[in-house]
Design a protein around this motif. Structure first.
Motif, short mmCIF file in Angstrom:
data_model
loop_
_atom_site.label_atom_id
_atom_site.label_comp_id
_atom_site.label_asym_id
_atom_site.label_seq_id
_atom_site.Cartn_x
_atom_site.Cartn_y
_atom_site.Cartn_z
N SER A 186 8.30 -2.12 -7.29
CA SER A 186 8.24 -0.66 -7.36
C SER A 186 7.28 -0.07 -6.34
CB SER A 186 7.84 -0.22 -8.77
OG SER A 186 8.87 -0.51 -9.69
N PHE A 187 6.24 -0.82 -5.97
CA PHE A 187 5.21 -0.24 -5.12
C PHE A 187 4.87 -1.21 -3.98
CE2 PHE A 187 4.64 1.27 -9.46
CZ PHE A 187 4.72 2.64 -9.28
N ILE A 188 4.88 -0.67 -2.75
CA ILE A 188 4.50 -1.43 -1.56
C ILE A 188 3.45 -0.61 -0.81
CG2 ILE A 188 5.29 -2.51 0.58
CD1 ILE A 188 8.03 -2.80 -0.64
N SER A 189 2.34 -1.26 -0.46
CA SER A 189 1.22 -0.54 0.15
C SER A 189 0.77 -1.23 1.43
CB SER A 189 0.05 -0.45 -0.84
OG SER A 189 -0.96 0.40 -0.34
N PHE A 190 0.39 -0.42 2.41
CA PHE A 190 -0.17 -0.93 3.66
C PHE A 190 -1.64 -0.55 3.75
CE2 PHE A 190 -1.22 0.24 8.12
CZ PHE A 190 -1.40 -1.05 8.59
N VAL A 191 -2.49 -1.55 4.02
CA VAL A 191 -3.93 -1.32 4.18
C VAL A 191 -4.25 -1.43 5.66
CG1 VAL A 191 -6.23 -2.08 3.53
CG2 VAL A 191 -4.34 -2.29 1.89
N PRO A 192 -4.65 -0.33 6.31
CA PRO A 192 -4.89 -0.39 7.76
C PRO A 192 -6.13 -1.18 8.13
CG PRO A 192 -5.46 1.78 6.89
CD PRO A 192 -4.85 1.02 5.75
N LYS A 193 -6.19 -1.52 9.39
CA LYS A 193 -7.27 -2.36 9.90
C LYS A 193 -8.60 -1.60 9.98
CE LYS A 193 -8.30 -5.22 13.97
NZ LYS A 193 -7.76 -5.66 15.29
N SER A 194 -8.53 -0.33 10.33
CA SER A 194 -9.74 0.47 10.57
C SER A 194 -9.91 1.53 9.49
CB SER A 194 -9.67 1.14 11.95
OG SER A 194 -9.43 0.19 12.96
N PHE A 195 -11.09 2.17 9.52
CA PHE A 195 -11.35 3.34 8.68
C PHE A 195 -10.98 4.59 9.46
CE2 PHE A 195 -14.52 0.44 6.64
CZ PHE A 195 -13.93 0.43 5.39
N ALA A 196 -10.43 5.56 8.75
CA ALA A 196 -10.09 6.84 9.39
C ALA A 196 -11.32 7.75 9.47
CB ALA A 196 -8.97 7.54 8.63
N ARG A 197 -12.24 7.62 8.52
CA ARG A 197 -13.43 8.47 8.48
C ARG A 197 -14.64 7.68 8.95
NH1 ARG A 197 -10.84 9.56 3.43
NH2 ARG A 197 -12.33 8.24 2.31
N PRO A 198 -15.36 8.17 9.96
CA PRO A 198 -16.54 7.45 10.45
C PRO A 198 -17.57 7.18 9.37
CG PRO A 198 -15.93 9.20 11.97
CD PRO A 198 -15.08 9.39 10.75
#
Length: 843
Positions: A186-198
């Motif tokens: 039911s759920f598929i998630s992607f965890v990015p390599k970097s942070f978007a917020r400094p």
């Protein structure tokens, strides 16, 4: 409006604290935690992908490893890191060797595998082999294991699977595998390599610089989850929201499919199937409970249009929000990372557009549904049916079926149901009017299959639509009266065949089929009546059985009178085949009316089988008994193919067969004299040519063995008390002729061998190898050795005499005497040839 139904305050508080603590520990993972929350609430599974070092495994362990069972104080967790060497028993449990050794069946100890736990954590899931992953996906989806005849249900509720691979890598490796995950999870998630917020990276460095580790103390138990999951089950979803889920699913599928043509490497995160629509409903219910936990504790457990926005976490690849995705795309270097972030952005935009379109369309839902249902057209059809002078059962049947499909379970909007109910009530009124006029109307000879089918559908409609059930007793009473009259009419019309001389066999088949169809519909109608009103049905079943009996009796009597009818000058076998097909059709039709009617074909066709066999056995010529055997075999096979037992036919034709055999024996039984063999013919091979040529044509021996073969073919037709089918006189006559033929052959062979041995010098007279070779060559040129050894003529004659010696009396005794003559020929030839061969070998 439903009254608010807040969930347990303790469970709600524990759930909030548990995940708030996790969000504070693992920064910029809000979407992932939201998807895990929904998965826990609706008992579904999560796949988490992303590059290494993004805390995927740590989050999975921190969630599932800290949900405790109040009774044991321990988590109910199965954890396993997959590798290429991982096998099925590593995940579902070991083989139960006790069962295997005692019964030979393969069963598994599932309590030791992931089915034995409430939660499961499968790390590096895509490192496992494809076939293993498909098998495990099925187990997780069905929550049970099928092993042999046994099905073991599991306790598994939620599994979190992680992988360091990007979805593009999985797609390149196995597109079918990715589709299987997209359909069942039911759920598929992607965890990015970097942070978007400094600030997130600064906070992480600060923690590690000061040795600060996540201090996770909040407690969540399985019992807390049970309370929240029951709240999810209580969430109500209106018809409008159900329609919205369907519209959103279809619109989003179209939008994402359009992206595939623009981006060839893109595959939508969700595989749109009926299964995914059902899962979306439960994800929506879970989102309602989650909203009550976090935002609106006083809201009722009822889904609203606002809650549809939460389905983005179900349908889309989970990832950073739109503004954070833009920021990450600016700094991403790895093309795989950029592609994954681009998918997140594309799917979010498509979902926002699809949701906006669905919200705009929902206001026109009643009108759109009304146009689809065509209630006005149904009402016009029913009104036209009522105005017709003659009832149109075909129109009534199709209308009842359509109304049943539209009213059960029914429209989503109440106004549309009202119009359909008006059409259904009008249809029932027309049906009741037709029933009141009885089974015969106008030119119709009786009710007919179409009318009974219309009654079945109308009664089913009346039973299954709640608003129509008040009319059910009246409809059942009308059908009861009508069926009684119709059954009597059916029986009388079948009995009227006795007065209609124009009815032949073919129309009888069609009439019987029609009756069987009509009575089949009556049976279905009675089954529905039995479920609706019990009192009258036994009486109707008795009347139905009596109608079947009377109809079968009348049709069978008519068939016996009209069969076989005029046959013209057709070939007997062709006539038999054609009549067999017609009778088989009639018998099959009669058996549909009454299964006990087997045997009509055999009864009526048997006289024709006698005619066919008599004609063949009387007229087909034969020159040898084995030709007659082939004819007998063909007749038996033809009779069996047409469904006739050949035994009585052959018994009836025994006299014809014996007469033909007697005639044949008399023709070949003339005495044949054996011509003397000239000395020169005995040596130069002419005696052999004569024996195999004109002599054998004059003496066609082998007929007694052929007669015994014929007896073997006819064994099926002889009585249990008799050892033979043909009479003793026939066997005796054939045996005598055979004995005389063997006697003539032996006389010729004796004369030939005597003259041959007389013409050749004795082996002892040869003093040199050349002389011995000359005797040997002359013996070979006579071809007697070839006849006796290579062709086995003496052995063949010995076999024939062996059969004849089994005959009683003087015949057997004569055969034994001839056996002595044969042995003398064999001994003389063997002695001479042995001496000659030994002499040649010694010189």
């Amino acid at each position: 409006m439903h009254t608010p139904t807040p969930v347990s305050a303790q469970a709600a508080q524990a759930f909030r604290r548990f995940f708030q603590e996790l969000r504070e520990a693992y920064l910029e993972r809000e979407t992932l935690f939201t998807q895990i929350e929904l998965a826990l609430l609706c008992r579904e599974h999560v796949l988490v992908v992303g590059p290494p070092g993004t805390a995927k495994s740590a989050i999975a362990s921190a969630v599932l490893g800290r949900i405790l069972d109040e009774q044991t104080g321990q988590p109910s967790l199965f954890a396993k890191q997959l590798a290429e060497s991982t096998v099925q028993t590593d995940l579902i449990g070991p083989v139960d060797f006790k069962v295997l050794t005692e019964t030979g069946r393969t069963e598994y100890l599932t309590e030791d595998g992931m089915l034995g736990a409430t939660h499961a954590f499968l790390d590096e899931v895509f490192d496992g082999r494809d076939m293993l992953l498909r098998s495990i996906l099925n187990v997780l989806h069905e929550r049970e294991l099928k092993h042999g005849r046994r099905v073991t249900s599991g306790r598994i509720e939620c599994a979190i699977m992680t992988s360091n691979r990007y979805l593009s890598e999985v797609l390149a490796r196995s597109p079918e595998l990715l589709l299987a995950f997209a359909d069942r999870l039911s759920f598929i998630s992607f965890v990015p390599k970097s942070f978007a917020r400094p600030a997130s990276r600064s906070a992480m460095l600060h923690r590690f610089a000061h040795g600060l580790r996540p201090d996770l103390r909040a407690v969540l138990t399985l019992q807390h989850l049970d309370v929240l999951q029951k709240a999810v089950e209580r969430v109500t979803v209106s018809n409008t929201l159900l329609e919205a889920i369907e519209l959103l699913t279809d619109e989003l599928e179209r939008a994402l499919t359009a992206q595939v043509s623009k981006l060839p490497d893109y595959v939508p995160t969700k595989y749109f199937s009926q299964r995914s629509v059902v899962k979306a409903l439960w994800a929506l219910k879970a989102a309602v409970v989650r909203d009550q936990l976090y935002r609106r504790p006083d809201r009722p457990l009822e889904a609203t249009l606002e809650d549809l926005d939460a389905l983005r976490w179900f349908f889309l690849l989970g990832g950073p929000p739109a503004e954070e995705s833009e920021a990450l795309l600016k700094v991403a270097v790895d093309p795989r990372e950029r592609a994954q972030l681009e998918i997140v952005r594309i799917e979010q935009k498509a979902f926002d557009a699809a949701l906006a379109k669905v919200r705009a369309e929902l206001g026109a839902g009643p009108e759109r549904e009304a146009a689809t249902l065509g209630a006005a057209e149904e009402l016009k059809t029913v009104e036209a049916l009522a105005r017709e002078r003659g009832f149109q059962p075909g129109i009534a049947l199709s209308t009842a079926r359509r109304l049943h499909g539209k009213l059960v379970p029914g429209p989503r909007h109440a106004d549309n149901r009202v119009a359909l109910l008006a059409a259904a009530r009008g249809l029932l009124a027309s049906v009741e009017q037709r029933l009141s006029r009885g089974p015969i109307e106008g030119s119709e000879p009786r009710a007919g299959e179409a009318l009974f089918s219309a009654l079945v559908e109308s009664l089913s409609l009346c039973r299954q639509v709640p608003e129509l059930t008040p009319r059910l007793p009246a409809v059942c009473d009308a059908i009861h009266r009508f069926v009684l009259q119709a059954l009597e009419v059916m029986a009388l019309q079948a009995e009227s065949l006795a007065f209609d001389e124009s009815v032949s066999l073919d129309p009888l088949v069609a009439l019987t089929d029609n009756l069987a169809e009509e009575l089949g519909q009556v049976g279905e109608l009675l089954a529905l009546l039995a479920e609706s009103s019990s009192g009258s049905v036994p009486h109707l079943r008795t009347a139905e059985a009596e109608t079947r009996r009377r109809a079968v009796s009348a049709i069978r009597q008519r068939a016996e009178r009209v069969f076989p009818g005029p046959r013209g000058r057709r070939d007997p076998l062709d006539a038999l085949s054609a009549d067999s097909r017609r009778l088989a059709q009639l018998e099959q039709s009669l058996c549909r009316l009454e299964p006990s009617q087997r045997g009509l074909k055999q009864q009526l066709l048997e006289p024709l089988g006698f005619d066919y066999a008599r004609d063949v056995f009387s007229t087909v010529p034969f020159e040898r008994i084995d030709q007659l055997s082939r004819t007998v075999q063909a007749v038996a096979e033809n009779l069996r193919r047409e469904g006739l037992a050949p035994e009585p036919v052959f018994v009836e034709c025994r006299d014809i067969l014996e007469a033909r055999l007697r005639e044949y024996v008399q023709g070949i039984g003339r005495e044949v004299a054996s011509p003397p063999t000239a000395p020169q013919a005995a040596v130069n091979g002419e005696a052999y040519s004569f024996y195999r040529g004109s002599f054998s044509k004059q003496i066609p021996d082998g007929e007694f063995p052929a007669l015994l073969g014929l007896e073997g073919q006819l064994a099926f037709a002889r009585s249990a008390s008799s050892a033979f089918f043909l009479s003793d006189a026939i066997r005796d006559a054939v045996a005598r002729v055979e004995l005389s033929f063997v006697q003539v052959r032996l006389k010729y062979l004796r004369s030939w061998l005597t003259q041959l041995l007389t013409s050749l010098p004795a082996p002892q007279s040869a003093n040199t190898r050349a002389a011995a070779d000359q005797i040997f060559d002359r013996l070979v040129r006579s071809r007697f050795p070839m006849l006796a050894l290579k062709e086995g003529e003496l052995v063949r004659l010995k076999g024939v005499l062996g059969m004849l010696m089994g005959m009683p009396g003087e015949l057997g005794e004569s055969a034994r005497k001839l056996q002595g003559v044969l042995l003398g020929i064999d001994d003389d030839f063997s002695r001479f040839s042995k001496q000659l061969l030994e002499l040649r070998a010694s010189l």
